[in-house]
Design an enzyme around this catalytic site. Structure first.
Site, PDB file in Angstrom:
ATOM      1  N   GLY A  10      45.668 116.761  47.421  1.00  0.00           N
ATOM      2  CA  GLY A  10      45.461 116.532  48.857  1.00  0.00           C
ATOM      3  C   GLY A  10      45.993 117.225  49.719  1.00  0.00           C
ATOM      4  N   ASP A  31      45.202 114.101  40.227  1.00  0.00           N
ATOM      5  CA  ASP A  31      43.976 113.965  41.100  1.00  0.00           C
ATOM      6  C   ASP A  31      42.779 114.140  40.541  1.00  0.00           C
ATOM      7  OD1 ASP A  31      44.424 114.850  44.628  1.00  0.00           O
ATOM      8  OD2 ASP A  31      42.453 114.539  43.635  1.00  0.00           O
ATOM      9  N   VAL A  57      42.636 107.538  39.025  1.00  0.00           N
ATOM     10  CA  VAL A  57      43.745 106.677  39.005  1.00  0.00           C
ATOM     11  C   VAL A  57      43.216 105.088  39.185  1.00  0.00           C
ATOM     12  CG1 VAL A  57      45.609 108.083  39.656  1.00  0.00           C
ATOM     13  CG2 VAL A  57      44.441 106.662  41.413  1.00  0.00           C
ATOM     14  N   SER A  75      43.866 108.519  47.892  1.00  0.00           N
ATOM     15  CA  SER A  75      42.699 108.042  48.618  1.00  0.00           C
ATOM     16  C   SER A  75      42.015 108.843  49.509  1.00  0.00           C
ATOM     17  CB  SER A  75      43.358 106.708  49.554  1.00  0.00           C
ATOM     18  OG  SER A  75      42.477 106.114  50.389  1.00  0.00           O
ATOM     19  N   GLY A 102      51.464  98.965  37.739  1.00  0.00           N
ATOM     20  CA  GLY A 102      51.578  98.686  36.286  1.00  0.00           C
ATOM     21  C   GLY A 102      52.536  99.692  35.697  1.00  0.00           C
ATOM     22  N   TYR A 145      38.485 100.969  54.243  1.00  0.00           N
ATOM     23  CA  TYR A 145      39.888 101.701  53.918  1.00  0.00           C
ATOM     24  C   TYR A 145      41.082 100.833  54.447  1.00  0.00           C
ATOM     25  CZ  TYR A 145      43.378 105.471  55.166  1.00  0.00           C
ATOM     26  OH  TYR A 145      44.489 106.390  55.222  1.00  0.00           O
ATOM     27  N   LYS A 149      43.923  99.284  52.183  1.00  0.00           N
ATOM     28  CA  LYS A 149      45.359  99.436  52.351  1.00  0.00           C
ATOM     29  C   LYS A 149      46.302  98.259  52.727  1.00  0.00           C
ATOM     30  CE  LYS A 149      45.709 104.179  51.977  1.00  0.00           C
ATOM     31  NZ  LYS A 149      46.080 105.036  50.970  1.00  0.00           N
ATOM     32  N   THR A 175      48.390 112.493  60.952  1.00  0.00           N
ATOM     33  CA  THR A 175      49.462 113.394  60.665  1.00  0.00           C
ATOM     34  C   THR A 175      48.293 114.907  60.398  1.00  0.00           C
ATOM     35  OG1 THR A 175      51.085 112.160  59.663  1.00  0.00           O
ATOM     36  CG2 THR A 175      50.815 114.534  58.794  1.00  0.00           C
TER      37      THR A 175
HETATM   38  P1  NAD Z   1      43.409 113.765  51.531  1.00  0.00           P
HETATM   39  O1  NAD Z   1      41.960 113.371  51.342  1.00  0.00           O
HETATM   40  O2  NAD Z   1      43.577 115.180  51.749  1.00  0.00           O
HETATM   41  O3  NAD Z   1      43.977 113.653  49.902  1.00  0.00           O
HETATM   42  C1  NAD Z   1      43.604 112.453  49.265  1.00  0.00           C
HETATM   43  C2  NAD Z   1      43.672 113.015  47.737  1.00  0.00           C
HETATM   44  O4  NAD Z   1      43.673 111.783  46.841  1.00  0.00           O
HETATM   45  C3  NAD Z   1      42.746 113.972  47.308  1.00  0.00           C
HETATM   46  O5  NAD Z   1      43.223 115.209  46.825  1.00  0.00           O
HETATM   47  C4  NAD Z   1      41.809 113.043  46.646  1.00  0.00           C
HETATM   48  O6  NAD Z   1      40.993 113.857  45.830  1.00  0.00           O
HETATM   49  C5  NAD Z   1      42.556 112.234  45.787  1.00  0.00           C
HETATM   50  N1  NAD Z   1      42.118 111.071  45.357  1.00  0.00           N
HETATM   51  C6  NAD Z   1      41.235 110.268  45.887  1.00  0.00           C
HETATM   52  N2  NAD Z   1      40.820 109.252  45.285  1.00  0.00           N
HETATM   53  C7  NAD Z   1      41.518 109.372  43.797  1.00  0.00           C
HETATM   54  C8  NAD Z   1      41.195 108.937  42.519  1.00  0.00           C
HETATM   55  N3  NAD Z   1      40.738 107.884  42.496  1.00  0.00           N
HETATM   56  N4  NAD Z   1      42.056 109.183  41.607  1.00  0.00           N
HETATM   57  C9  NAD Z   1      43.007 110.386  41.879  1.00  0.00           C
HETATM   58  N5  NAD Z   1      42.874 110.926  43.019  1.00  0.00           N
HETATM   59  C10 NAD Z   1      42.019 110.557  43.793  1.00  0.00           C
HETATM   60  O7  NAD Z   1      43.999 112.980  52.504  1.00  0.00           O
HETATM   61  P2  NAD Z   1      45.534 113.043  53.156  1.00  0.00           P
HETATM   62  O8  NAD Z   1      45.612 113.185  54.443  1.00  0.00           O
HETATM   63  O9  NAD Z   1      46.461 113.838  52.224  1.00  0.00           O
HETATM   64  O10 NAD Z   1      46.219 111.483  52.742  1.00  0.00           O
HETATM   65  C11 NAD Z   1      46.897 111.172  51.599  1.00  0.00           C
HETATM   66  C12 NAD Z   1      47.306 109.409  51.653  1.00  0.00           C
HETATM   67  O11 NAD Z   1      47.952 109.377  52.758  1.00  0.00           O
HETATM   68  C13 NAD Z   1      46.307 108.642  51.425  1.00  0.00           C
HETATM   69  O12 NAD Z   1      46.661 107.660  50.890  1.00  0.00           O
HETATM   70  C14 NAD Z   1      45.947 108.131  52.867  1.00  0.00           C
HETATM   71  O13 NAD Z   1      45.533 106.981  53.063  1.00  0.00           O
HETATM   72  C15 NAD Z   1      47.506 108.139  53.840  1.00  0.00           C
HETATM   73  N6  NAD Z   1      47.531 108.537  54.982  1.00  0.00           N
HETATM   74  C16 NAD Z   1      47.080 109.872  55.426  1.00  0.00           C
HETATM   75  C17 NAD Z   1      47.354 109.688  56.849  1.00  0.00           C
HETATM   76  C18 NAD Z   1      47.146 111.485  57.727  1.00  0.00           C
HETATM   77  O14 NAD Z   1      47.090 111.208  58.847  1.00  0.00           O
HETATM   78  N7  NAD Z   1      46.972 112.353  56.991  1.00  0.00           N
HETATM   79  C19 NAD Z   1      47.360 108.873  57.708  1.00  0.00           C
HETATM   80  C20 NAD Z   1      47.556 107.620  57.119  1.00  0.00           C
HETATM   81  C21 NAD Z   1      47.538 107.412  55.908  1.00  0.00           C
END
Ligand code: NAD
Ligand code: UDP
Length: 311
Positions: A10, A31, A57, A75, A102, A145, A149, A175
């Site tokens: 991600g 992933d 996962v 996520s 775990g 969501y 969380k 971000t």
């Molecule tokens: P993103 O969608 O680019 O990346 C999420 C990654 O998780 C993806 O590569 C997706 O394929 C993978 N994924 C989802 N479900 C999965 C599963 N069951 N098993 C394995 N992989 C799985 O999003 P991001 O912006 O990179 O966010 C990453 C994390 O940061 C997330 O947990 C998100 O909630 C948190 N977050 C991001 C922001 C932001 O502004 N970018 C803000 C708050 C929280």
């Protein structure tokens, strides 16, 4: 250290992986490409300290050998994604977090949770300190969501208190930066892509709602510092510079030299009216604060999208 990063394909997971490798650690990226892309990790092909495993996962995570840390970033994160993937979002936040905890317990690894400013919901306290409990609609469309969380934070604290597991929780505020998907639906990527393609810039509501945008390098630095710190309670990491969505639209239009019209669309349900991190604790504990102003981060991000859309 040997470290596992879930969600490594991600936006944030791939930048975090780069940073961990640059700090001389060995990284296993995991992933299932639900919202991520192989392209985000393509530059690491053949890296001697990086290995990739395709795995969901939310299912049991098989593991052999030692492990020093788990960064649980898997996520969906864009509202458009998690509205389309409600069950997967709930499962990766709940079952996925449980599996990672775990595994951390079985291997003695330190567990690091990517949480979010969404735990504050549509906040009634502004800016938001970590002590604020939030204002979340549990059964609204964003609840999948937010509540996943909040559960993830709760079970992480339970493993910390009950099992004595070493845990860290970051509450990430909006971000942005290179490697966001052009059409993932978040505001910064939407506006830049629309502006570069001369399409209408879609402002939801009247554009007076606010967000505080953090550039990805600042966020990753805060995350790495938090991982190495002693703090087990959640910590806000974000940029307190607050902008209205309307201001962001004008800024992007100006910086891209675009003629795109502004188009007003209905505000999505439960869309937070304001959001801004109180980072007093991060400043004091980590000696961290963001150094990349919005305009500077947008230059890099616009550059990235120009290449992606042009290529
Ligand atoms: P993103 O969608 O680019 O990346 C999420 C990654 O998780 C993806 O590569 C997706 O394929 C993978 N994924 C989802 N479900 C999965 C599963 N069951 N098993 C394995 N992989 C799985 O999003 P991001 O912006 O990179 O966010 C990453 C994390 O940061 C997330 O947990 C998100 O909630 C948190 N977050 C991001 C922001 C932001 O502004 N970018 C803000 C708050 C929280
Ligand atoms: N938004 C918008 N136009 C878009 C995408 C988003 O006006 O094309 C608004 C959205 O309604 C919200 C803000 O921008 O008020 C930030 O949305 P985003 O999806 O980036 O993340 P959120 O902060 O809501 O999780």
């Amino acid at each position: 250290m040997k470290l596992l990063v879930t969600g490594a394909a991600g936006f944030l997971g791939s930048h975090l992986t780069d940073r961990l490798l640059a700090e001389d650690h060995s990284v296993v990226g995991m992933d299932n490409f639900l919202t991520g892309s192989e392209r985000n990790l393509a530059h690491l092909a053949g890296h001697p300290r990086f290995e990739f495993r395709r795995h969901n996962v939310a299912e049991f995570i098989p593991w052999k050998g030692p492990l020093d840390g788990i960064f649980h970033f898997a996520s969906p994160a864009s509202p458009v994604d998690y509205l389309q993937l409600p069950i997967q979002t709930l499962k990766v936040g709940s079952l996925g977090t449980h599996n990672c905890l775990g595994l951390a317990r079985a291997t003695g690894a330190r567990f690091f949770l990517a949480s979010t400013s969404e735990v504050y919901g549509d906040p009634l306290v502004h800016p938001q300190p970590e002590s604020y409990w939030g204002n979340v609609n549990p059964i609204g469309v964003r609840g999948v969501y937010d509540e996943a969380k909040r559960f993830a934070e709760a079970i992480t604290m339970a493993y910390h208190r009950f099992h004595g597991l070493e845990t860290r929780i970051v509450r990430i505020f909006n971000t942005y930066g290179p490697r966001m998907r052009p059409h993932d639906g978040r505001v910064v990527s939407n506006f830049i892509v629309q502006a570069l393609q001369g399409e209408p810039i879609t402002i939801y509501g009247d554009g007076s709602q606010t967000r505080s945008f953090c550039y990805v390098s600042d966020l990753i630095d805060g995350i790495y510092r938090l991982f190495r710190s002693e703090r087990s309670e959640p910590l806000n990491v974000g940029n307190p510079g607050e902008f209205t969505v309307g201001e962001l639209a004008e800024l992007v239009r100006g910086m891209t030299g675009s003629n795109s019209q502004l188009q007003y669309r209905p505000l999505p349900q439960d869309d937070p009216r304001v959001r801004k991190p109180d980072i007093t604790a991060a400043r004091a504990l980590l000696g961290w604060e963001p150094v990349v102003p919005l305009r500077e981060g947008l230059v890099e991000t616009i550059d990235y999208f120009r290449k992606v859309l042009g290529g």
